[in-house]
Design a protein around this motif. Structure first.
Motif, short mmCIF file in Angstrom:
data_model
loop_
_atom_site.label_atom_id
_atom_site.label_comp_id
_atom_site.label_asym_id
_atom_site.label_seq_id
_atom_site.Cartn_x
_atom_site.Cartn_y
_atom_site.Cartn_z
N UNK B 491 -117.60 -35.77 -32.53
CA UNK B 491 -116.54 -36.74 -31.65
C UNK B 491 -116.61 -38.34 -31.97
N UNK B 492 -115.61 -38.72 -32.11
CA UNK B 492 -115.78 -40.18 -32.14
C UNK B 492 -114.95 -40.98 -31.16
N UNK B 493 -114.17 -40.09 -30.54
CA UNK B 493 -113.07 -40.77 -29.54
C UNK B 493 -113.74 -40.61 -28.04
N UNK B 494 -113.98 -41.90 -27.53
CA UNK B 494 -114.77 -41.71 -26.15
C UNK B 494 -113.76 -41.12 -24.97
N UNK B 495 -112.53 -40.83 -25.31
CA UNK B 495 -111.89 -39.83 -24.41
C UNK B 495 -111.77 -38.61 -24.46
N UNK B 496 -112.49 -38.22 -25.31
CA UNK B 496 -112.80 -36.86 -25.64
C UNK B 496 -113.90 -36.30 -24.72
N UNK B 498 -117.07 -33.64 -24.72
CA UNK B 498 -117.79 -32.99 -25.63
C UNK B 498 -117.79 -31.46 -25.32
N UNK B 636 -123.39 -34.98 -27.20
CA UNK B 636 -123.54 -35.81 -25.96
C UNK B 636 -125.01 -36.13 -25.74
#
Lengths: 812, 812
Positions: B491-496, B498, B636
């Protein structure tokens, strides 16, 4: 009772008592970076999205109200106070808050020490400037301890509130020189950080909340402020904050300014770090250097004011009524710009975490700002249209960051499509730019399904034609404009949303409101087709409009007013036959704006019924009598206590529909009466009752069935702003853009002798003087353009970029 | 530093300083109706579901901490104070908070007036009793003004925080006699209301928050308390509250008790109303009458205490170590019961709005309470199993109200299925009830797919067999027990999230933790098959277990410890080859519990490595060295700052795995050392550092890489409670239920001379005395049951309901 006054020359509202009946707020920023600030400096800031990129923490509905913000504390020899009264709440010797156009200036004084705090965001800048000026007005040297304070939000505002088992371990900061860096989650997926700087050396700092405030102390009495010291604390998890500690010595009469900056920085993935674990601070340093002196700040502040001079110059009225002038020239336009920026996301009632942009909302908001920023309006229209489906229907909302539609709050609201015609036609009439119709616009954000924008309008029109009910009236779908009239959702479970539950979708429930909407914007569609030379298209559309008008007259008229709807069972809604909810405002507004049955007197009758049954001292209520029990077949509308919200509240958004309807039959007195009942400047004297800001509209004012009629709620983010601006400027003051020029069609109170309008229009400027020698409501007797008489009441567009003088004499 | 002391006789922790390092809380209620209460009477209450049926409002992470609760204010001649110190924070002359088993008693005094407040929820009752006793210890008559106060939550706790544009219009109340009714949304879809009563006439009341507190005042200084009056306000929207105002006169030496009740009522749809708009109050009146005198309250309080006598009687230890005794006999069991009730939903770190019951969590929690409430454990197991899929996999959580699985926080955690074997086997061993295996249990809550529960266990076992990776080790899926080791989520998107993002699901990443889990609970499955006479089933399963053991030894051993995993690329995780995260606790714990390679000395080596690399003064950290940057291939775990949470924090849940592993190789000193490092009673003296309650476990203690090692977080709702109870009672103290009786297998420090255990078991009672004359860690030399020697170390189950005496001599 008033809590301040309008300073029109400075375009400010000046609050003189910090204990307003509710926090009275302002907005900072106009593009990507925004702040909300109350009259006691409460509020918060965010970058682009109030949910995903929240910089500072804010607690809604707290006790005391409005807790948390950008706070300054002064410890003057042990006497502790804040320039904005809150949070310390120490009685001030003087207090003043000036909410201006995208800036707020709060000044307080105690013991001959004055502290002025100016907050604004320079144009295009991703940082908020806070200029603090201390003035020693005493005859002694003052040694003052100044503390800044803000609390970081851990970026995602929703998680920040809820996911404490994670959040309490993640907070990270750095401190270098006088700058505090908030780098929580920067180590991982965030390529952005925030900082809080000050333009002078500091005597200390704090970044750990408990160290600064103390676990059991409050914002009102932080331990370190009381002790006159800082802990130089570095936050490791829990709640990171930022506080500078500055000791200042002021000679008698001396004034010193200190510049703080709260900034947001994005960094390329490749350049995130200066060294292992140390963030790349260069972008922050560059930002700080832009405004590191009071002089640079003052220059930026002048630029901000100049930009508002320009934004507000398109439509200026000069009348005998100062409340009218300040609403039209300043505050209503300003509010329209804020609703353009915020939609319904972040106010002191909207927490910023729930709602994207509404399809319906954004199209309507556009009529309030298209004259200010036409190029941004064009982009907005195309963004909205791209979320439409091929059959003309629409997602009910879309996300501003992704610009994609989603059904989080439902879909199938059958009024949605038609608003696209309103916004597009308004845009073309304002700008003369027909090229928007040729833009290739996707359906459902699928580029492979792109069609010219004109086809979207056609799809909107025919979505209604293709979704008619048993009476030939438009099916309501999930709901029409009134989200709370849910005729196909029979809900018994309190945890269901009325907007997404859909257990009875039938082919029976029809909306008279959509019928009026269809006739009104259908005519706009027809006119547009004709202008484009699409005469067959126009004729075909006209036939559907004619049929709709007939259907309304046949099955949509209740005898004294227009019905509101037919329900799931085919029963009348908003009829004298009903026990409660006999009459509704929406269908009266739209059917009279559409002039359905005008010749037969239906419009006049309907509007008289509005006056008789819906009007109140504080505005027109939505329905009457209010619902006193839950009607499962009507849905959410009947869940509210009588007099509130959609259940017979004064839902201000729809009042201008009636105002415009009144102008359509020439009743200028009544139109303006309705206008002045809800326009906030007129309510300044009853601020104690109204509670909300006297400079912006509320979504809702408690109706006549409520416990406290006249009490306002949910100020700022409401379609009311656009609609009232549209009604008063185009239909009451009556200067209205048409494809070929400006139409002059005032509909005013008979008592008005005249007024002047200065209107910029596609590069030209028109200085219009309107005289009303015969005390009429309506009617243009003569129109003289640059000294030459013009037939009719249309000023043809010159297109020469010059100033034109227009003399209008009203008469029969 | 201590902030109180244990009162073991009363099963209470007594707090003597209100300013604990963090609010120290307790839980009220044991069935459907619950309350959280802090040592200063902060907290909230709910019915069944902390999200959907919240009665009172609470603000997490507020400033000051722990703001909002059940507050009493005393105005004693203008001197304002609260018995719990907060919210007024006036210095008390005396203060004491007694947190007991499902009750809390807080007593404060000022100027010879003592106020004792007792809070509890009677068994099976949907209301909280608050008995306030005022004692005039002065020599003068005292005229005292007593105010109660609570703030209603508008039922849905999430909406209550966010949907203000609706909520501010919906609040409704009624007041009759001394009872305040909260009927918000009762008019519509809610068939329930709440009430707050007091058993004597009142001098006034308030239900509107701003009227009582004042918009700019706080809980600490409500305007009406300061003024010594009430407004008799009726809330219409905004924030409804409930406050009684009572004037009391107390003679010198006099004591008076007042009984308040905060209750929840459900009403049949047909009987909702007494008359139009007036709610049916009969059910409330009936409830109130049950406890309308101090005598009735005292009797109910005695009943509550008696019920805890019974609940806690199954396992009692008597040793030289009072901390051990109080943990095992009182607080650890109590915490297990709370985790049974709450899962991970509502604590002072879990807001109660986010999480349902975890498949994995609930199975593990069960081993902590099955001996207390076996019939409820049985129901829980079957509820959980019914959410399983036919292939053995599981939803990661399910909702307690609907008992249906959902994927809101993901699925495909490949450890999940195996925990069902642990819980079921634990249940059968505790109860001897094999009938649970024959219960028909649906898959995915689909009754048409029901199979005997035994088939669910088999599906669990074979889910691992059917999901092996390249090394014959179990595929990890989305994650195993460590939710934050995300080997298939890049994951590179902080709104995703984990836990729900899943963009790399491959067939490579394998887990050694699941391998250990499989061998351990696989052996349980085999043993169960044998007991059931399913020898072929047993043999087949054993072959898979043998293969797994070989795979672990071949590809899961790193030389000095067990690997943690193979990642998406097939690279080793938790190997000496790695730069960071060389060794992890989970695989050491489970592979040594499973005794993989024990004969070859692998277990001893692995545990020595744990001691060397993971142990710290405050417990065993999860991994070492901590991750100092983000590893997209690990997810995470590497987002946390070093030393916190899963990134090298002391994640207490997994410490007992190592304790049990140590007992498997007979190292009782070390097992107990680990136990005493994290068992909270042993941390009482360092409460200032530990911050959390000294009577319950935390989820996490900051590890050796953290800024402040030893600082606890997220107390109460953690699997740590069950696992430590299981480890200390069954593997250290060593009295363990087996199918045919109680196994006696102590593994203790050499310094212990002996101890006694009283164990209820399937209706029998065993009074066990263990002597350790040779100062051993482990080994039973002789076992005498009711005067007769027994071979081996199993006490065969008598089944006669009698008390049996057991003498155990340790030796070689």
């Amino acid at each position: 009772m008033k809590y301040g006054y309008f300073d029109d020359d400075n375009r400010e509202y000046v609050i003189t008592d910090p204990q307003t009946p509710y926090p009275w707020i302002n907005y900072l920023g106009n593009e990507d970076y925004f702040g909300l600030i109350s009259n006691t400096s409460g509020g918060y800031t965010f970058y682009k999205d109030a949910k995903f990129r929240r910089l500072t923490r804010y607690r809604y509905n707290n006790v005391p109200v409005d807790t948390g913000g950008r706070y300054f504390y002064i410890n003057d020899g042990g006497d502790i106070w804040s320039p904005g009264w809150k949070p310390v709440q120490r009685q001030l010797d003087s207090y003043e808050c000036r909410h201006g156009m995208s800036y707020t200036k709060i000044t307080g004084s105690v013991n001959d020490l004055e502290a002025e705090t100016l907050f604004f965001i320079p144009g295009g800048f991703h940082g908020e400037i806070q200029k603090v000026t201390l003035r020693n007005k005493s005859k002694k040297v003052k040694k003052v301890k100044l503390f800044s304070f803000l609390e970081w939000c851990l970026w995602n505002a929703e998680d920040d509130m809820n996911n404490l088992q994670r959040n309490y371990s993640t907070g990270e900061v750095e401190v270098e020189d006088s700058v505090i860096y908030h780098k929580t989650e920067y180590k991982e997926r965030r390529d952005h950080y925030a900082f809080y700087s000050v333009n002078r050396p500091i005597n200390g700092f704090d970044t750990d909340r408990d160290s600064f405030i103390g676990l059991y102390n409050g914002f009102n009495n932080p331990r370190n402020v009381l002790n006159g010291e800082s802990s130089d604390s570095i936050a490791h998890g829990w709640s990171p904050v930022a506080s500078h500690f500055i000791e200042m010595e002021l000679q008698p009469g001396e004034e010193q300014s200190v510049v703080f900056m709260l900034g947001y920085v994005e960094v390329d993935k490749e350049n995130k770090w200066e060294s292992k674990g140390v963030i790349n601070k260069k972008p922050a340093r560059d930002m700080i250097s832009l405004y590191d002196t009071a002089e640079k700040v003052d220059a930026a502040f002048d630029d901000l004011k100049a930009s508002w001079d320009s934004l507000l110059s398109s439509y200026l009225v000069e009348s005998h009524d100062e409340n009218l002038n300040r609403m039209v020239n300043i505050w209503n336009q300003y509010q329209c710009m804020v609703t353009f920026n915020m939609s319904r996301s972040a106010s002191f009632f909207e927490t910023g975490i729930g709602r994207g942009m509404g399809f319906r909302d954004s199209n309507q908001d556009l009529i309030g700002f298209v004259h200010q920023v036409p190029e941004r309006a064009r982009e907005r229209i195309l963004d909205i249209a791209a979320t439409q489906f091929e059959d003309g229907s629409a997602y009910h909302q879309y996300q501003p960051l992704t610009k994609r539609g989603n059904d989080a709050i439902g879909g199938n609201f059958n009024d949605d499509p038609l608003w696209l015609i309103l916004s597009t036609v308004s845009y073309i009439k304002e700008t003369g730019d027909f090229t928007i119709l040729d833009e290739m616009v996707p359906f459902d954000n699928d580029e492979s399904k792109a069609k010219p924008h004109f086809d979207h309008l056609k799809a909107s029109f025919y979505h209604v034609v293709n979704n008619l009910g048993p009476h030939g009236l438009p099916l309501i779908g999930r709901a029409d404009w009134n989200d709370c009239l849910n005729l196909n959702c029979f809900s018994e479970d309190p945890n269901e949303s009325f907007q997404t539950t859909n257990n009875k979708m039938g082919k029976t429930a029809e909306s008279l409101m959509i019928a009026g909407l269809f006739v009104l914007y259908g005519k706009d569609f027809v006119e547009l087709c004709k202008v484009l030379g699409k005469d067959e298209e126009a004729a075909e559309a006209q036939r559907h409009i004619d049929a709709m008008e007939e259907a309304v007259k046949k099955d949509g008229w209740d005898g004294e007013w227009f019905l509101r709807a037919y329900d799931y069972y085919g029963k009348k809604v908003g009829s004298d036959e009903n026990e409660e909810g006999k009459i509704f405002i929406e269908s009266q507004g739209f059917c009279t704006m559409a002039e359905i049955g005008k010749d037969e007197g239906l419009c006049e009758k309907a509007l008289d019924s509005v006056k008789e049954r819906l009007d109140s001292p504080y505005g027109i209520v939505l329905n009457n009598p209010a619902f006193t029990k839950y009607y499962i077949e009507y849905g959410e509308i009947s869940t509210y206590p009588p007099g509130y919200k959609e259940n017979a509240g004064i839902f201000c958004h729809n009042n201008p529909w009636v105002m415009i309807g009144e102008t359509k039959i020439g009743r200028g007195d009544r139109a303006f009466e309705y206008y002045s009942k809800i326009a906030p400047a007129y309510l300044e004297d009853i601020s104690e009752l109204h509670k909300m800001e006297p400079y912006v509209y509320c979504q809702m004012i408690a109706g006549k069935d409520a416990y406290k009629p006249g009490e306002g709620k949910n100020s700022w983010l409401t379609g009311t702003a656009a609609w009232n601006y549209y009604a008063v400027t185009q239909y009451i003051l009556g200067v209205r853009p048409e494809y070929n020029g400006l139409l002059i069609d005032p509909c005013i109170p008979t008592g008005w002798k005249g007024y002047k309008i200065k209107r910029s229009f596609r590069g030209d400027t028109y200085e219009i003087t309107i005289d009303n020698p015969e005390s009429l409501n309506r009617g243009v007797f003569s129109l003289i353009l640059d000294g030459r008489k013009v037939d009719g009441n249309l000023i043809p567009y010159a297109g020469d970029g010059k100033i034109h003088s227009v003399q209008v004499i009203m008469g029969k």
